[in-house]
Design an enzyme around this catalytic site. Sequence first.
Site, short mmCIF file in Angstrom:
data_model
loop_
_atom_site.label_atom_id
_atom_site.label_comp_id
_atom_site.label_asym_id
_atom_site.label_seq_id
_atom_site.Cartn_x
_atom_site.Cartn_y
_atom_site.Cartn_z
N CYS B 206 1.87 0.53 -3.04
CA CYS B 206 0.96 1.07 -4.04
C CYS B 206 0.09 -0.06 -4.60
CB CYS B 206 1.78 1.72 -5.14
SG CYS B 206 0.75 2.31 -6.49
N CYS B 209 1.21 -0.43 -8.53
CA CYS B 209 2.51 -0.91 -9.03
C CYS B 209 3.31 -1.67 -7.97
CB CYS B 209 3.33 0.25 -9.58
SG CYS B 209 4.01 1.33 -8.32
N CYS B 228 2.21 7.64 -4.73
CA CYS B 228 3.24 6.66 -5.08
C CYS B 228 4.32 7.37 -5.88
CB CYS B 228 2.63 5.52 -5.90
SG CYS B 228 3.90 4.39 -6.51
N ASP B 354 -7.85 -16.50 15.80
CA ASP B 354 -6.42 -16.23 15.87
C ASP B 354 -6.19 -14.94 16.67
OD1 ASP B 354 -3.74 -15.95 15.47
OD2 ASP B 354 -3.87 -15.61 13.31
#
Lengths: 244, 449
Positions: B206, B209, B228, B354
């Site tokens: 999330c 949070c 969430c 990369d």
Amino acid sequence: MVNKELNIVHLYPDLLNLYGDKGNIACMEHRLKWRGIGANILACTNKDNSMNLEKADIIFVGGGSDREQEIVCELLLKKKDELINYVENGGVLVAVCGGYQLLGKYYQTANSKIEGLGILDIYTDAGDTRLIGNVVLESELFEQKITGFENHAGRTYIGNHTPLGKVLYGHGNTGESGYEGVVYKNIIATYLHGPLLPKNPMLCDHILGCAMRRKYEDFNGFAALDDTLENTANKYIEDRFLKK
Amino acid sequence: MRKILAIWAAKLSAVAGRMIGKKSSSTPGDIALKICPDIIKILSKNVKKGIIVTCGTNGKTTTNNLLNTALLKCGYKTVCNNLGANMVNGIATAFAMASGITGKFEADYAVLEIDEASARRVFAHLTPDYMVITNLFRDQLDRYGEIDITVDLLNESINMAKSVKLILNGDDPLTVQFGEGRDAKYFGISEQVLPQIDETKEGQFCVKCGHEQAYNFFHYSQLGDFYCPNCGNSRPAIDFDATEVDLSGSMKFTVNKSVKIDVNYRGFYNIYNILAVYSALSVMGVDTSGFNSMLADYKPQIGRMELIDLGKPVILNLAKNPAGFNQAIQTVMLDKRKKDVIVAINDLANDGRDVSWLWDVDFDKLSDENLNTLTTTGIRLYDISLRFKYADVKVNNITKSMKEAIKRCLKTDAEVCYVLVNYTALFSTQTTMLEIQKELKAGGNENGK
């Protein structure tokens, strides 16, 4: 004869999953199986929190973003004593990138100080720039060069620890020290992320060998594999960046 | 005066570049900016109706160019960086090339795709009225650092353009966060379409949070109907949604339960690109009644499942990050014909130096009974070959020559050949394919056919 097997515990692949760490797990798994040795991959996720070190023959911890690394640090601190005990008794631990940093005393970012496990007497400070690029190392462990790719803002100061290798091309631990990674007992810790082991089969076999020796008294070395492709990929990086 | 000089110099450089066969659309802009650093600022003031920019990891070229095609079809005059050069110099090129030699420049809309990391630098030159963000995936990590850094860069850019109207992918939690407290509309696919497989989910935590997110259904990567369980953050109300999705033949879906879309595009991700364009046009107040015919007019950029006939169909596709590659593989696997596949991986600056992202692609899915041969090539041919080795997929041919790779596939009894390449391999591969096409025609004549 009882079939031999190793348990590889992959710590928090759901949190630390940057840069294709899966490649290292796949490499260990395949190189055991090709030799008729069993490989059990035990993923310990944040969801099931199943970390069981009793069975572990190899522990692998990879890299993640700062935010995710902080979560993992908190989770692992609860297991700190168990982990130290494991390492001091010769347990094999492979730590890459963020996983490498959290083995130290702390990681100081611009905003906060993340407490590490303190398994190694090292610490990391965040730098202003990221150290990014291909890397070629000379290691006392192998004749063949270790090749890989690094991408880190942290500068890791390793004190009196033995480095994994001398930097022939790239930045390494701090960008200035000339050395990369740490080898301590059966710990291999390095900034070379992602598919480090597929391109460095000798390093992979070294790690697997350490675990086999610890578990089986009668282990007397691995059968050779056809590593033509692995060695070609390794040599390509060496030749490209070390212009002779 | 500096302005006119800058425009001339840019135009000259573009002509010179074409003469030596260079397709760079950045260099003319570089030259123009050197002569007149304010060239974009000066010219963009003459855009009458609005400036719309598109950002996001995947789909921005398609979305941007589709939008441009639609606006042209409606009779508007546009300036567009449709060659895909999307940093400050590419934007300067687009404006300089759209100007007359007297320095006169007029357009109704500026339609610009912008590199996420360059947005704040571009916005120092021009202020967008509308901004589309398609999605955020892991891409070219060595250039952007981590995805959190991209989020910060985009937030900084959006704050520079205070009254901008945002058009955001409502299925992507990473993109949705930009709408918080801002003027935003959302688009999304509001039903389950694909099998619910488990693949790398970049934004699985999330954004508010840090708790692990859950999904009522998800499409791919982290896109879907997310929520969430901890703090209640969830997919926003969708302003433009797609339902009744049917990918069995042509691509069909319905927008907002009323507008039927039916186009001959491939790839699930194109639903998002089309939805983004429809949403943007609606927000801009442009008439969308002829939307299907606008779509039919669109010529895809090279290498977007581009079909080239070399005696048998050869399909060229660009994929440059795990999300893009997984989508390409899914599209290839939907084609049940017997097929040869060529994968080319480069690691030049524009690809990302990369290549570790290759290990985040589900290459094992490529292997099924319809796969005839697999060839690897490109600068990092050994890395991609190793990737396949450890995915237990047999590579039949490893070669440095794309030409040899394609020619070999033309001789097999497979019905179709897919060529999957990352960014810098794209143009050279297309050139090679056209060369082979020419040779085939010449060879055919010699044989008296």
